[in-house]
Design an enzyme around this catalytic site. Sequence first.
Site, short mmCIF file in Angstrom:
data_model
loop_
_atom_site.label_atom_id
_atom_site.label_comp_id
_atom_site.label_asym_id
_atom_site.label_seq_id
_atom_site.Cartn_x
_atom_site.Cartn_y
_atom_site.Cartn_z
N LYS A 165 0.92 -1.20 0.06
CA LYS A 165 0.05 -0.10 0.13
C LYS A 165 0.76 1.29 0.02
O LYS A 165 1.76 1.42 0.89
CB LYS A 165 -1.11 -0.04 1.38
CG LYS A 165 -2.06 -1.12 1.10
CD LYS A 165 -2.92 -0.94 -0.07
CE LYS A 165 -3.94 -2.03 0.25
NZ LYS A 165 -5.21 -1.62 -0.85
N ASP A 193 -0.50 -0.08 -4.59
CA ASP A 193 -1.73 0.01 -4.58
C ASP A 193 -1.97 1.52 -3.68
O ASP A 193 -1.47 1.60 -2.78
CB ASP A 193 -2.65 -0.73 -3.85
CG ASP A 193 -4.18 -0.11 -3.96
OD1 ASP A 193 -4.47 0.73 -4.46
OD2 ASP A 193 -4.96 -1.11 -3.34
N GLU A 220 -1.78 0.45 -8.89
CA GLU A 220 -3.03 0.31 -8.85
C GLU A 220 -3.79 1.76 -8.21
O GLU A 220 -3.34 2.34 -7.48
CB GLU A 220 -3.56 -0.67 -7.72
CG GLU A 220 -4.99 -1.12 -7.83
CD GLU A 220 -5.22 -2.17 -6.76
OE1 GLU A 220 -6.33 -2.36 -6.03
OE2 GLU A 220 -4.35 -3.21 -6.65
N ASP A 245 -9.30 0.33 -9.64
CA ASP A 245 -9.99 -0.47 -8.53
C ASP A 245 -11.20 0.23 -8.04
O ASP A 245 -12.17 0.00 -8.58
CB ASP A 245 -9.10 -0.84 -7.33
CG ASP A 245 -9.85 -1.55 -6.25
OD1 ASP A 245 -10.98 -1.91 -6.42
OD2 ASP A 245 -9.10 -1.50 -5.15
N LYS A 269 -13.95 -6.55 -7.09
CA LYS A 269 -14.13 -6.98 -5.96
C LYS A 269 -15.67 -7.16 -5.95
O LYS A 269 -16.52 -6.14 -6.16
CB LYS A 269 -13.59 -5.91 -4.91
CG LYS A 269 -12.19 -5.90 -4.87
CD LYS A 269 -11.76 -4.58 -4.07
CE LYS A 269 -10.07 -4.57 -3.98
NZ LYS A 269 -9.58 -3.40 -3.08
#
Length: 377
Positions: A165, A193, A220, A245, A269
């Site tokens: 992250k 991400d 991402e 995302d 997701k």
Amino acid sequence: MKITAVRVDTLELAMEEPFVIASSALANGPCDLVRVETDEGITGVGEACPTYEFTGDTLWTVQDVIGEYLGPAVIGRDPFDIEAIHHVWERELYTVGNQAARAGLEIALWDLQGKSLGRPLYDLVGGRTRPALQEVVAFGWDEPEALAAKTRAMKAEGIRIFKIKVGDAPERDEQRVAAVREAAGPEARITVDANQGWWDAKTAVWAINLLEQHRIEFAEQPVRMDDLDAARFVRAHVNVPIALDESVRGPRDALACAKAGACDMFVVKLMKTGGILNALKVNAIAEAAGITVLMGNMGESSIALAAHFHLNVALANAVHCDADLPWRPGGMTHDIGHGLRQEVVDGISWIDLPEAPGLGIELIEEHIERQRVERRW
């Protein structure tokens, strides 16, 4: 088979440590456990994992929306009629948002289908395209030294793919990624991400170019989810593939992203798409546009994770899977289901799916009871 009742339990799943990203910090996992009962005595289970900044739901709105709207709309219906049920939710109830609520209830319908037919869920969405899934471990924001220690520990457990992250100041992000790369070794695969954290396109370009030296596979959600022009700019000015995302919350978003040329990958997701049916539609758009997909999750228990994994093994276009297994360090202290399997083969950690009907997950009622929460307002 007809649906006779829909029940929702509100839980907060305890985590060993907070999971920190650019847009939030998760200390306890909100979980709405959905059970759908039928006149044949079969019960399907699903899970909604609401994250307000991504899905627009909260623990309590999921309970309310399912209890007052989505749930009553399925009473008396056949759980196999998922397309018709979606039509009722969207065209008769005019449901806006509430993606996690829809996903939790819809997953339970797929579980019912599998249990009724005696087949695992992946058989209902195309069958297996791969025997197992390589495990991925995600690290939230932390100090570089701590990330390096976690990486070495996970490497010893057979992890060869690491997701980091980022979305902080680019210099700090570079220190984190460098630490993980050094600890993981040259053969490891690393992705990053930003969770919208870099915000504007020029900062994102600077950050990704800074991280490229550490051989990241893709970056991402580098910019705001509603700024496809910025995403397209970033994609045009970096060498690293771009995955979106938060920008891809369903089929309409997927079509818009594809038309804009804003990315190379969609992150799918179930809590964002509103369930498996819409995830299949997102994948169809992706395949038609030459875009690959990767399956992600949002800190769910084994119940919703199993739904993600079933879909992942069935989609030939899915190239990557963020696993976040609940029993890994920093994860859940008391998972509410069991049935997922993980094993190390030739030094690499793999996830296999249960072959039992439906999701193949058995509930752990003791863990459900100890984590149940009541409304606080």
